[in-house]
Design a protein around this motif. Structure first.
Motif, PDB file in Angstrom:
ATOM      1  N   THR A  48      44.743  49.130  46.294  1.00 56.03           N
ATOM      2  CA  THR A  48      45.229  48.594  45.024  1.00 56.03           C
ATOM      3  C   THR A  48      44.314  47.460  44.576  1.00 56.03           C
ATOM      4  O   THR A  48      43.944  46.612  45.371  1.00 56.03           O
ATOM      5  CB  THR A  48      46.672  48.060  45.170  1.00 56.03           C
ATOM      6  N   VAL A  49      43.965  47.472  43.289  1.00 55.04           N
ATOM      7  CA  VAL A  49      43.107  46.432  42.730  1.00 55.04           C
ATOM      8  C   VAL A  49      43.951  45.485  41.893  1.00 55.04           C
ATOM      9  O   VAL A  49      44.736  45.916  41.048  1.00 55.04           O
ATOM     10  CB  VAL A  49      41.981  47.046  41.857  1.00 55.04           C
ATOM     11  N   TRP A  50      43.784  44.213  42.161  1.00 54.45           N
ATOM     12  CA  TRP A  50      44.418  43.151  41.388  1.00 54.45           C
ATOM     13  C   TRP A  50      43.320  42.283  40.783  1.00 54.45           C
ATOM     14  O   TRP A  50      42.297  42.048  41.419  1.00 54.45           O
ATOM     15  CB  TRP A  50      45.287  42.267  42.275  1.00 54.45           C
ATOM     16  N   LEU A  51      43.546  41.785  39.585  1.00 60.53           N
ATOM     17  CA  LEU A  51      42.679  40.781  38.975  1.00 60.53           C
ATOM     18  C   LEU A  51      43.432  39.468  39.066  1.00 60.53           C
ATOM     19  O   LEU A  51      44.472  39.281  38.429  1.00 60.53           O
ATOM     20  CB  LEU A  51      42.372  41.143  37.519  1.00 60.53           C
ATOM     21  N   LYS A  52      42.910  38.564  39.888  1.00 61.18           N
ATOM     22  CA  LYS A  52      43.622  37.325  40.188  1.00 61.18           C
ATOM     23  C   LYS A  52      43.024  36.157  39.406  1.00 61.18           C
ATOM     24  O   LYS A  52      41.864  35.813  39.580  1.00 61.18           O
ATOM     25  CB  LYS A  52      43.528  37.038  41.679  1.00 61.18           C
ATOM     26  N   PRO A  53      43.813  35.535  38.555  1.00 60.49           N
ATOM     27  CA  PRO A  53      43.347  34.313  37.891  1.00 60.49           C
ATOM     28  C   PRO A  53      43.319  33.166  38.898  1.00 60.49           C
ATOM     29  O   PRO A  53      43.980  33.219  39.929  1.00 60.49           O
ATOM     30  CB  PRO A  53      44.403  34.069  36.806  1.00 60.49           C
ATOM     31  N   GLU A  54      42.549  32.144  38.587  1.00 59.58           N
ATOM     32  CA  GLU A  54      42.479  30.951  39.440  1.00 59.58           C
ATOM     33  C   GLU A  54      43.080  29.783  38.656  1.00 59.58           C
ATOM     34  O   GLU A  54      42.433  28.767  38.441  1.00 59.58           O
ATOM     35  CB  GLU A  54      41.032  30.672  39.840  1.00 59.58           C
ATOM     36  N   ASN A  55      44.297  30.000  38.208  1.00 57.51           N
ATOM     37  CA  ASN A  55      45.069  28.992  37.485  1.00 57.51           C
ATOM     38  C   ASN A  55      46.526  29.426  37.630  1.00 57.51           C
ATOM     39  O   ASN A  55      46.886  30.548  37.258  1.00 57.51           O
ATOM     40  CB  ASN A  55      44.649  28.953  36.013  1.00 57.51           C
ATOM     41  N   ALA A  56      47.364  28.559  38.174  1.00 57.52           N
ATOM     42  CA  ALA A  56      48.765  28.901  38.453  1.00 57.52           C
ATOM     43  C   ALA A  56      49.557  29.250  37.200  1.00 57.52           C
ATOM     44  O   ALA A  56      50.632  29.852  37.296  1.00 57.52           O
ATOM     45  CB  ALA A  56      49.439  27.746  39.198  1.00 57.52           C
ATOM     46  N   ASN A  57      49.056  28.916  36.021  1.00 58.43           N
ATOM     47  CA  ASN A  57      49.765  29.236  34.776  1.00 58.43           C
ATOM     48  C   ASN A  57      49.567  30.677  34.322  1.00 58.43           C
ATOM     49  O   ASN A  57      50.135  31.086  33.320  1.00 58.43           O
ATOM     50  CB  ASN A  57      49.310  28.295  33.658  1.00 58.43           C
ATOM     51  N   TYR A  58      48.760  31.443  35.047  1.00 56.91           N
ATOM     52  CA  TYR A  58      48.478  32.831  34.689  1.00 56.91           C
ATOM     53  C   TYR A  58      48.916  33.749  35.816  1.00 56.91           C
ATOM     54  O   TYR A  58      48.807  33.398  36.990  1.00 56.91           O
ATOM     55  CB  TYR A  58      46.980  33.032  34.425  1.00 56.91           C
ATOM     56  N   ASP A  59      49.382  34.933  35.453  1.00 51.90           N
ATOM     57  CA  ASP A  59      49.829  35.912  36.439  1.00 51.90           C
ATOM     58  C   ASP A  59      48.708  36.879  36.804  1.00 51.90           C
ATOM     59  O   ASP A  59      47.890  37.234  35.949  1.00 51.90           O
ATOM     60  CB  ASP A  59      51.003  36.727  35.881  1.00 51.90           C
ATOM     61  N   PRO A  60      48.699  37.339  38.063  1.00 46.29           N
ATOM     62  CA  PRO A  60      47.738  38.376  38.453  1.00 46.29           C
ATOM     63  C   PRO A  60      48.012  39.666  37.667  1.00 46.29           C
ATOM     64  O   PRO A  60      49.134  39.923  37.237  1.00 46.29           O
ATOM     65  CB  PRO A  60      48.006  38.589  39.937  1.00 46.29           C
ATOM     66  N   ILE A  61      46.971  40.454  37.511  1.00 45.73           N
ATOM     67  CA  ILE A  61      47.085  41.725  36.795  1.00 45.73           C
ATOM     68  C   ILE A  61      46.842  42.841  37.803  1.00 45.73           C
ATOM     69  O   ILE A  61      45.775  42.910  38.420  1.00 45.73           O
ATOM     70  CB  ILE A  61      46.036  41.822  35.667  1.00 45.73           C
ATOM     71  N   GLN A  62      47.834  43.725  37.973  1.00 45.29           N
ATOM     72  CA  GLN A  62      47.646  44.877  38.846  1.00 45.29           C
ATOM     73  C   GLN A  62      47.035  46.007  38.028  1.00 45.29           C
ATOM     74  O   GLN A  62      47.517  46.330  36.935  1.00 45.29           O
ATOM     75  CB  GLN A  62      48.962  45.341  39.456  1.00 45.29           C
ATOM     76  N   ILE A  63      45.975  46.599  38.551  1.00 34.86           N
ATOM     77  CA  ILE A  63      45.326  47.712  37.879  1.00 34.86           C
ATOM     78  C   ILE A  63      46.008  48.998  38.326  1.00 34.86           C
ATOM     79  O   ILE A  63      46.169  49.244  39.527  1.00 34.86           O
ATOM     80  CB  ILE A  63      43.818  47.759  38.214  1.00 34.86           C
ATOM     81  N   THR A  64      46.421  49.794  37.362  1.00 34.33           N
ATOM     82  CA  THR A  64      47.064  51.078  37.657  1.00 34.33           C
ATOM     83  C   THR A  64      46.303  52.188  36.951  1.00 34.33           C
ATOM     84  O   THR A  64      45.377  51.937  36.167  1.00 34.33           O
ATOM     85  CB  THR A  64      48.530  51.081  37.171  1.00 34.33           C
TER      86      THR A  64
END
Length: 143
Positions: free
Chosen positions: A109-125
């Motif tokens: 599974t690929v996730w795009l992880k921001p480096e700021n707690a105010n943003y949510d990770p994005i799961q790639i589907t």
């Protein structure tokens, strides 16, 4: 939804010898004697670009990667010839928009992880139109 944009540039090679480079290290404590300075030329193209044909610049717009040291208006050096790997910072094209995030690859599974707690990770589907466009190799900041 992706809330930031990147503006892309291609590198150009300038003829010339480059800027002056003082190969002594710059002290943040007591200054060193002036006679210690060795003056030579340095080319930032040679320092920052390993594969000219696959290298692009992009200007960051947004705050999602500030904890990784990527701030609004920073200039990214992106190499499209580098293979994407877990934990690399990548420029990705997702659902019609570019974004820069840290790649998290776990159990296929690929996730795009921001480096700021105010943003949510994005799961790639499989529903996403997704492409890893290139890997960030350097960041250029203004002070």
């Amino acid at each position: 939804m992706i809330t930031e944009a990147l503006t892309f540039f291609t590198p150009t090679t300038e003829e010339g010898e480059g800027a002056y480079f003082f190969d002594t290290g710059i002290s943040c404590g007591f200054p060193s004697p002036a006679e210690d300075f060795k003056q030579q030329r340095i080319s930032l193209d040679r320092e920052l670009i390993k594969n000219k044909e696959a290298t692009f610049f992009a200007r960051v717009s947004g705050q999602s990667m500030i904890d990784a040291g990527l701030d609004d208006n920073d200039l990214l050096v992106i190499d499209r010839s580098i293979a994407p790997e877990h934990n690399k910072i990548a420029v990705c094209f997702i659902d019609g928009e570019f974004t820069v995030k840290r790649l998290q690859i776990e159990n296929g599974t690929v996730w795009l992880k921001p480096e700021n707690a105010n943003y949510d990770p994005i799961q790639i589907t499989s529903e996403n139109n997704f492409l890893i466009w290139g890997i960030v190799t350097n960041v250029i900041k203004r002070v």
